[in-house]
Design a protein around this motif. Structure first.
Motif, PDB file in Angstrom:
ATOM      1  N   ARG A 126       0.844  -1.197   0.000  1.00  0.00           N
ATOM      2  CA  ARG A 126       0.000   0.000   0.000  1.00  0.00           C
ATOM      3  C   ARG A 126       0.875   1.241   0.000  1.00  0.00           C
ATOM      4  O   ARG A 126       1.801   1.374   0.783  1.00  0.00           O
ATOM      5  CB  ARG A 126      -0.902   0.027   1.222  1.00  0.00           C
ATOM      6  N   GLY A 161       0.785   5.717  -0.680  1.00  0.00           N
ATOM      7  CA  GLY A 161      -0.044   6.856  -0.297  1.00  0.00           C
ATOM      8  C   GLY A 161      -1.147   7.122  -1.300  1.00  0.00           C
ATOM      9  O   GLY A 161      -1.079   6.697  -2.456  1.00  0.00           O
ATOM     10  N   GLN A 162      -2.186   7.781  -0.888  1.00  0.00           N
ATOM     11  CA  GLN A 162      -3.301   8.201  -1.734  1.00  0.00           C
ATOM     12  C   GLN A 162      -3.928   7.034  -2.501  1.00  0.00           C
ATOM     13  O   GLN A 162      -4.216   7.119  -3.695  1.00  0.00           O
ATOM     14  CB  GLN A 162      -2.855   9.294  -2.701  1.00  0.00           C
ATOM     15  N   ASN A 163      -4.100   5.900  -1.816  1.00  0.00           N
ATOM     16  CA  ASN A 163      -4.748   4.714  -2.387  1.00  0.00           C
ATOM     17  C   ASN A 163      -4.034   4.170  -3.624  1.00  0.00           C
ATOM     18  O   ASN A 163      -4.654   3.615  -4.521  1.00  0.00           O
ATOM     19  CB  ASN A 163      -6.213   4.992  -2.729  1.00  0.00           C
ATOM     20  N   LYS A 164      -2.715   4.334  -3.676  1.00  0.00           N
ATOM     21  CA  LYS A 164      -1.933   3.795  -4.784  1.00  0.00           C
ATOM     22  C   LYS A 164      -1.121   2.615  -4.301  1.00  0.00           C
ATOM     23  O   LYS A 164      -0.692   2.569  -3.157  1.00  0.00           O
ATOM     24  CB  LYS A 164      -0.989   4.866  -5.346  1.00  0.00           C
ATOM     25  N   LYS A 203       2.308   0.145  -4.520  1.00  0.00           N
ATOM     26  CA  LYS A 203       3.742   0.311  -4.742  1.00  0.00           C
ATOM     27  C   LYS A 203       4.325  -1.086  -4.928  1.00  0.00           C
ATOM     28  O   LYS A 203       4.237  -1.925  -4.031  1.00  0.00           O
ATOM     29  CB  LYS A 203       4.356   0.999  -3.525  1.00  0.00           C
TER      30      LYS A 203
END
Length: 120
Positions: free
Chosen positions: A76, A78-81, A83
């Motif tokens: 997970r 940041g900002q629902n992105k 990785k």
């Protein structure tokens, strides 16, 4: 976390150490989009901290543009992105290729026949 595997053209591994932290990346080539890049699209993927040494060392065994299989997990961000974090890298060549070569008779040697076995 989701785990996935992809096969791509290997470009290299890179390790950077600063202030006691170690950062490892895997670079691979992807199909160019034809608009902003030609040749190969160069993409870097971070390596999970607990797999950094293994993945970096594995990079020494591949030729440039050799097809490799990268196993990674989506962490997970940041900002629902998501990785992508590399966990493992290996050759995409068939795994039993070396075994097949060892089983083939040497050049010039004739294969054994049932008659040869009876002579023994």
């Amino acid at each position: 976390m989701a785990r996935s595997t992809m096969e791509v053209a290997f470009l290299g591994t890179q390790k950077t150490e600063m202030e006691g932290a170690k950062y490892v990346k895997v670079f691979y080539g992807d199909e160019p989009d034809g608009k902003t890049e030609h040749g190969l699209s160069i993409i870097g993927m971070a390596v999970a901290d607990d797999h950094a040494d293994e993945v970096f060392a594995a990079g020494a065994h591949f030729e440039p543009l050799e097809m490799v299989r990268i196993t990674f997990e989506v962490d997970r961000g940041g900002q629902n992105k998501g990785k992508n974090l590399a966990l493992h890298i290996e050759s995409a060549k068939p795994r039993d290729q070396g075994q097949r070569q060892a089983q083939q008779p040497a050049q010039g040697a004739k294969p054994a026949t049932p008659a040869d076995a009876a002579k023994s």
